[in-house]
Structure formats: structure tokens, C-alpha cells
Design an enzyme around this catalytic site. Structure first.
Site, PDB file in Angstrom:
ATOM      1  CG  HIS A   1      -0.114   0.129   2.524  1.00 32.17           C
ATOM      2  ND1 HIS A   1       0.551  -0.955   3.063  1.00 32.17           N
ATOM      3  CD2 HIS A   1       0.138   1.181   3.355  1.00 32.17           C
ATOM      4  CE1 HIS A   1       1.170  -0.576   4.173  1.00 32.17           C
ATOM      5  NE2 HIS A   1       0.951   0.710   4.366  1.00 32.17           N
TER       6      HIS A   1
ATOM      7  CG  ASP B   1       1.821   5.160   4.713  1.00 34.90           C
ATOM      8  OD1 ASP B   1       1.199   4.087   4.728  1.00 34.90           O
ATOM      9  OD2 ASP B   1       2.939   5.304   5.247  1.00 34.90           O
TER      10      ASP B   1
ATOM     11  CG  HIS C   1       5.210   1.019   2.711  1.00 33.01           C
ATOM     12  ND1 HIS C   1       4.598   2.124   2.158  1.00 33.01           N
ATOM     13  CD2 HIS C   1       4.727   0.947   3.980  1.00 33.01           C
ATOM     14  CE1 HIS C   1       3.799   2.693   3.029  1.00 33.01           C
ATOM     15  NE2 HIS C   1       3.846   1.994   4.148  1.00 33.01           N
TER      16      HIS C   1
ATOM     17  NE  ARG D   1       8.400  -4.369  10.711  1.00 34.05           N
ATOM     18  CZ  ARG D   1       9.450  -3.598  10.463  1.00 34.05           C
ATOM     19  NH1 ARG D   1      10.668  -4.062  10.689  1.00 34.05           N
ATOM     20  NH2 ARG D   1       9.293  -2.362  10.012  1.00 34.05           N
TER      21      ARG D   1
END
Length: 341
Positions: free
Chosen positions: A208, A210, A265, A275
Site C-alpha cells: 500500500h 500511505d 511498501h 516485529r
């Protein structure tokens, strides 16, 4: 990143997409020292080529970063029933696996918080006031205030590098009392099931861009973040828990009339290590018109985009799937394109 979610345990990955392994770690990520006299030029160059760069010597105290990471891990390690007290999101609050309202899922749980004190959120109130044992707000507040100051400086350097006037044309939108900014904590637990995927990678958060002006990302030392280069190649970003990564958002792409490009990303899950990422999304007020900045436009240059407000674009983004090209419906059709040239 605009996300809705529904709570639920990260108990299986049967609905989550996978992808083929990509090439090794990409060592070409631009690195910018915020105190470098040439920072403004380096930032513009990085944002033009990649829409993305690593920021060092950023001035955010490591104690703020460490404190927030400790607090976030304490929250995500709580029993599911305790985390669910902060969900489902409205869109603020705790969410798990479900991303958006159009079927996107990922190997992720998160906490989405509003950063504007002028905007009230029942879920944020629940997390921080009614259940202080779930999350101590001081760690978030210290971190967000420090990151905001750094983000203001970064976009003012963008303005300097592009010779935008006034210098605060971008930063004023983030500083505005009605700024529609938010803060997100993402947790990607280890996924042992990866070993059964025949060499494929499990998607933690799908590809996607941002929607906002700028995104400021910091993560722990677990890899997983990938960006898409201009040639459509996906590359892995080397983790660095002491630095920040800056993303150009869709709104900034429009405001610079395409000179800076929002970066596509995604995040891949890890089989052994969790993570944790923390992202500040700097957005303008809902009523702000998103158009190319007049001082940036050359004589006779036409806007590549139709005029729209941030509220209109945000609403459109909410209705889309993660991988959709959200700016597509707002692009103008040029005479050459219409003629098929």
C-alpha cells in the site's frame, strides 16, 4: 495508512496472502543526517527517487523510544481478553488481523491512536484512562511530541529543498489544531507456520501507500519492511532500531505535483522473531484542499490532479483495498493520454 479492523486472536494464517521470496537486503536506501548542511537537497533527492529514506541524528531521545517499546510490548503480551478491552477500533483502538473493510487481512495486531487533543476517541479514552494498567499514556505522549517536532523539521527541509514559500506551507498543516494525524503501534508475532509455506513469505501487512503527507516509522531490529522500487522490484529494508524511516504520502505527492512520489511498501512476517513498529502519520485538517502548492508550480504548469479535500481523499481511501492505486481516480486525464499517445 488508513485502517479499520476487528479484534480476534492471531490464531491461524489460512486467509493471509503469501508472496514469493525477494532478493536479499537492499543496501541502497538513502541515509540523511538531519544536521547535515545539505540535508534539504538529500531529502528531496531521496523522496524523488524512492519516496523513502532513513533519518539519522534525528534528535528524538532514545529513552523515549525505549520506554514506548517496553510499554507496547507489555500491552501486546497481555492476554487476548485484556487487549480486547481496547477494541474493536472505531477506527481508534485495538485491532487484530482484519485490515480495512474490504477483506484485507495480515499477520498483525495493532493499536491505533489519535494524536490531536481536539479530537476525542472513546477507544483512546478506554485505553489510557479507564484502564491505565493496559497502557501508560506518558510513554506515548513523550514519544509523539518528540517525533512531531522532528517531522515538522523534515517537511520544512522539503520546502527549503523545493523552494516552496512560505517555508511552513507543509508544517503548518501538521501543527494545525485540527490536524488529522494519528499514531499506530504494529505488532507482528513470530509465525511458526511459515515453515510450512514451501519457501513463500507470509504477508504481515499488505502492499500500500500511505494517504497522509508524511509517515515517520521506527521499528525494532527485526526485518520485514519492504519497499517497491520504480522498476516494480520489491527490496528488503535493513532494520535499524536507532533510526527513523520517512515515507512520502499520497497527499505530499499531490502537493508537489508529482515531484515527490509516495512509496509502495509492505511488511512480511518472520518465523522466529516478533516485529514491533511505531508510526506517526502526519495528516492535514479534514477541510484542507489538497492541491499543488502555488509557489512550486512553474509558469504554465498544470496540476496533474483534480482538486479534493483531505476528508474526501480519506473517505475514498477507507473504501479501497490496500493494494489499490488510490490516487488514480483523482488524476486528470491529459490530452495526450486521452488520445492514446
Amino acid at each position: 495508512m488508513v485502517v479499520h479492523s476487528q479484534s480476534g486472536a492471531l490464531d491461524h494464517s489460512s486467509l493471509i496472502k503469501t508472496c514469493k521470496p525477494t532478493a536479499g537486503v537492499f543496501n541502497g536506501i538513502p541515509v540523511v543526517n538531519l544536521r547535515d548542511p545539505e540535508a534539504k537537497s538529500l531529502i528531496v533527492q531521496a523522496c524523488s527517487e524512492y519516496g523513502f529514506f532513513k533519518l539519522v541524528n534525528h534528535g528524538v531521545p532514545m529513552e523515549f523510544i525505549t520506554k514506548l517499546e517496553t510499554e507496547a510490548l507489555r500491552f501486546f503480551n497481555l492476554p487476548q481478553s485484556d487487549k480486547d478491552k481496547a477494541g474493536p477500533p472505531d477506527p481508534f483502538g485495538y485491532g487484530c488481523k482484519m485490515i480495512g473493510s474490504n477483506g484485507d487481512v495480515g499477520w498483525v495486531e495493532y493499536l491505533l491512536l489519535n494524536t490531536n487533543p481536539q479530537i476525542t476517541s472513546h477507544k483512546t479514552h478506554t485505553v489510557f484512562r479507564e484502564n491505565p494498567e493496559i497502557f501508560r499514556s506518558s510513554a506515548v505522549n513523550e514519544y509523539i511530541q518528540a517525533v512531531k517536532r522532528m517531522a515538522f523539521e523534515v517537511v520544512e527541509l522539503v520546502a527549503d529543498g523545493l523552494k516552496i514559500e512560505p517555508r511552513d506551507a507543509l508544517s503548518r498543516l501538521l501543527r494545525d489544531d485540527k490536524s488529522d494525524s494519528c499514531f499506530r503501534l504494529n505488532h507482528y508475532p513470530p509465525c511458526p507456520e511459515l515453515q510450512a509455506l514451501s519457501g513463500r513469505n507470509l504477508i504481515g501487512f499488505g502492499e500500500h501507500t500511505d494517504p497522509q503527507i508524511i509517515s515517520v516509522l521506527r521499528s525494532n531490529n527485526t526485518s520485514g519492511l519492504q519497499i517497491c522500487l520504480k522498476d516494480k522490484t520489491w527490496v528488503s529494508v535493513p532494520p535499524d532500531q536507532t533510526s527513523f524511516f520517512i515515507n512520502v504520502g499520497d497527499a505530499l505527492q499531490v502537493m508537489t505535483n508529482g515531484r515527490l512520489r509516495s512509496v509502495r511498501h509492505r511488511v512480511l512476517a518472520d518465523s522466529k522473531n516478533s516485529r514491533l513498529s511505531m508510526i506517526y502519520f502526519g495528516g492535514p485538517p479534514l477541510s484542507e484542499k489538497i492541491v499543488p502548492l502555488p509557489s512550486l508550480m512553474a509558469e504554465g504548469e498544470e496540476s496533474l490532479y483534480k482538486e479534493f479535500t483531505w476528508s474526501e481523499y480519506k473517505t475514498s481511501a477507507y473504501k479501497s483495498k490496500l493494494a489499490d492505486y488510490r490516487l488514480g481516480m483523482f488524476e486528470k486525464v491529459t490530452p495526450a493520454a486521452a488520445a492514446g499517445l
